[in-house]
Design a protein around this motif. Structure first.
Motif, PDB file in Angstrom:
ATOM      1  N   TYR A  98       1.407  -1.418  -0.241  1.00  0.00           N
ATOM      2  CA  TYR A  98       0.048  -0.267  -0.293  1.00  0.00           C
ATOM      3  C   TYR A  98       0.995   1.116   0.332  1.00  0.00           C
ATOM      4  CZ  TYR A  98       0.672  -0.263   4.929  1.00  0.00           C
ATOM      5  OH  TYR A  98       1.705  -0.427   6.287  1.00  0.00           O
ATOM      6  N   GLY A  99       0.440   2.566  -0.795  1.00  0.00           N
ATOM      7  CA  GLY A  99       1.664   3.432  -0.875  1.00  0.00           C
ATOM      8  C   GLY A  99       2.011   3.236  -1.820  1.00  0.00           C
ATOM      9  N   LYS A 100       2.363   2.422  -2.511  1.00  0.00           N
ATOM     10  CA  LYS A 100       2.827   2.059  -4.016  1.00  0.00           C
ATOM     11  C   LYS A 100       2.478   1.651  -4.626  1.00  0.00           C
ATOM     12  CE  LYS A 100       7.415   2.445  -1.475  1.00  0.00           C
ATOM     13  NZ  LYS A 100       8.191   2.609  -2.090  1.00  0.00           N
ATOM     14  N   ALA A 101       3.044   2.236  -6.048  1.00  0.00           N
ATOM     15  CA  ALA A 101       1.916   1.759  -7.849  1.00  0.00           C
ATOM     16  C   ALA A 101       2.572   0.490  -7.368  1.00  0.00           C
ATOM     17  CB  ALA A 101       3.509   2.990  -8.429  1.00  0.00           C
ATOM     18  N   LYS A 102       3.563   0.262  -7.243  1.00  0.00           N
ATOM     19  CA  LYS A 102       3.577  -1.443  -8.308  1.00  0.00           C
ATOM     20  C   LYS A 102       4.221  -2.119  -6.396  1.00  0.00           C
ATOM     21  CE  LYS A 102       5.619  -2.443 -11.661  1.00  0.00           C
ATOM     22  NZ  LYS A 102       6.542  -2.315 -12.815  1.00  0.00           N
ATOM     23  N   ALA A 103       4.595  -3.367  -6.457  1.00  0.00           N
ATOM     24  CA  ALA A 103       5.461  -3.413  -5.065  1.00  0.00           C
ATOM     25  C   ALA A 103       6.627  -2.631  -5.053  1.00  0.00           C
ATOM     26  CB  ALA A 103       6.674  -5.126  -5.576  1.00  0.00           C
ATOM     27  N   ARG A 104       7.503  -1.736  -5.703  1.00  0.00           N
ATOM     28  CA  ARG A 104       8.495  -1.273  -4.906  1.00  0.00           C
ATOM     29  C   ARG A 104       8.423   0.088  -5.816  1.00  0.00           C
ATOM     30  NH1 ARG A 104      13.703  -4.682  -3.139  1.00  0.00           N
ATOM     31  NH2 ARG A 104      13.051  -6.408  -3.186  1.00  0.00           N
ATOM     32  N   LYS A 105       8.188   0.577  -6.816  1.00  0.00           N
ATOM     33  CA  LYS A 105       7.660   1.722  -7.757  1.00  0.00           C
ATOM     34  C   LYS A 105       6.058   2.603  -6.800  1.00  0.00           C
ATOM     35  CE  LYS A 105       6.502   4.186 -11.998  1.00  0.00           C
ATOM     36  NZ  LYS A 105       5.820   3.703 -12.869  1.00  0.00           N
ATOM     37  N   SER A 106       7.070   4.168  -6.997  1.00  0.00           N
ATOM     38  CA  SER A 106       6.629   4.760  -5.915  1.00  0.00           C
ATOM     39  C   SER A 106       5.649   5.835  -6.907  1.00  0.00           C
ATOM     40  CB  SER A 106       7.388   5.964  -5.576  1.00  0.00           C
ATOM     41  OG  SER A 106       8.433   5.178  -4.012  1.00  0.00           O
ATOM     42  N   PHE A 107       4.565   6.352  -6.258  1.00  0.00           N
ATOM     43  CA  PHE A 107       4.260   7.189  -7.795  1.00  0.00           C
ATOM     44  C   PHE A 107       5.166   8.771  -7.300  1.00  0.00           C
ATOM     45  CE2 PHE A 107       0.635   5.346  -4.913  1.00  0.00           C
ATOM     46  CZ  PHE A 107       0.348   4.079  -5.988  1.00  0.00           C
ATOM     47  N   GLN A 108       5.220   9.932  -8.254  1.00  0.00           N
ATOM     48  CA  GLN A 108       6.216  10.296  -8.510  1.00  0.00           C
ATOM     49  C   GLN A 108       6.024  11.943  -7.715  1.00  0.00           C
ATOM     50  OE1 GLN A 108       5.071  11.935 -12.487  1.00  0.00           O
ATOM     51  NE2 GLN A 108       6.840  13.844 -12.416  1.00  0.00           N
ATOM     52  N   PHE A 109       7.345  11.797  -7.337  1.00  0.00           N
ATOM     53  CA  PHE A 109       7.423  12.890  -6.547  1.00  0.00           C
ATOM     54  C   PHE A 109       6.985  14.091  -6.514  1.00  0.00           C
ATOM     55  CE2 PHE A 109       9.572  15.810  -4.079  1.00  0.00           C
ATOM     56  CZ  PHE A 109       9.158  15.312  -2.898  1.00  0.00           C
ATOM     57  N   SER A 110       6.058  14.701  -5.650  1.00  0.00           N
ATOM     58  CA  SER A 110       5.454  16.556  -6.906  1.00  0.00           C
ATOM     59  C   SER A 110       6.024  17.690  -5.450  1.00  0.00           C
ATOM     60  CB  SER A 110       4.040  16.189  -7.170  1.00  0.00           C
ATOM     61  OG  SER A 110       4.023  17.967  -6.446  1.00  0.00           O
ATOM     62  N   LYS A 111       7.167  18.353  -5.428  1.00  0.00           N
ATOM     63  CA  LYS A 111       7.382  19.115  -4.041  1.00  0.00           C
ATOM     64  C   LYS A 111       6.602  19.982  -4.148  1.00  0.00           C
ATOM     65  CE  LYS A 111      11.815  21.921  -2.627  1.00  0.00           C
ATOM     66  NZ  LYS A 111      13.343  22.102  -3.691  1.00  0.00           N
ATOM     67  N   ARG A 112       6.128  20.655  -5.159  1.00  0.00           N
ATOM     68  CA  ARG A 112       4.464  21.289  -4.952  1.00  0.00           C
ATOM     69  C   ARG A 112       3.489  21.109  -5.067  1.00  0.00           C
ATOM     70  NH1 ARG A 112       9.540  23.906  -6.060  1.00  0.00           N
ATOM     71  NH2 ARG A 112      10.511  25.360  -4.637  1.00  0.00           N
TER      72      ARG A 112
END
Length: 169
Positions: free
Chosen positions: A155-169
């Motif tokens: 949970y909180g991940k797009a796949k097993a290890r891939k994260s969603f794109q980080f947005s600074k702002r």
């Protein structure tokens, strides 16, 4: 405690071994009883092979080399030559090509995992049918179940290890 064993010589005398001891005290294993072939009343050997999510039930018996997977010929079920080659590897290693008929039922996974499962099952069944082949199959690594499976999604991940794109702002 009536008597305590302190020295190595005391321990050698106290150990009960089923094997024989040599002159220098080393225990020799008894290898005189070879493995017995495991066959059913129809002269077949059965084994279960697994790979990824695929499970294969495999029966082998002496024959002309016909391979049937889920009621279909090997060429119809595994159309890619690479998958057919994977299935034939245990027979090539043991020089038993065309000597055994294989009947397998496979469930789960994809074609690649199913081919690996059938290969694992054929290898296990071969060593049950002819225990003398165990050394060659084990040396080739065909009796070891490849335990790698797909990693689960967190949970909180797009796949097993891939994260969603980080947005600074």
């Amino acid at each position: 405690m009536a008597e305590q064993l302190n020295s190595l010589e005391d321990l050698k005398g106290a150990v009960d071994t089923s094997g024989a001891a040599s002159d220098d005290g080393q225990v020799l294993l008894d290898t005189s009883a070879p493995r017995e072939p495991v066959r059913d009343e129809l002269g077949r050997s059965y084994a279960t092979g697994k790979r990824k999510d695929a499970v294969a039930r495999v029966w082998i018996k002496p024959g002309s080399g016909k391979v049937t997977v889920n009621g279909k010929d090997i060429n119809a079920y595994f159309a890619r030559p690479v998958l057919q080659m994977i299935l034939k590897q245990p027979f090539q290693i043991t020089d038993r090509e065309g000597q055994f008929d294989v009947m397998a039922t496979v469930k789960g996974g994809g074609l690649s995992g199913q081919a690996g499962a059938v290969k694992h099952g054929v290898s296990k069944a071969l060593q049950l049918y002819e225990p003398g082949l165990r050394a060659a199959l084990k040396a080739a690594g065909f009796l070891t179940r490849d335990s790698r499976v797909v990693e689960r999604k967190k949970y909180g991940k797009a796949k097993a290890r891939k994260s969603f794109q980080f947005s600074k702002r």
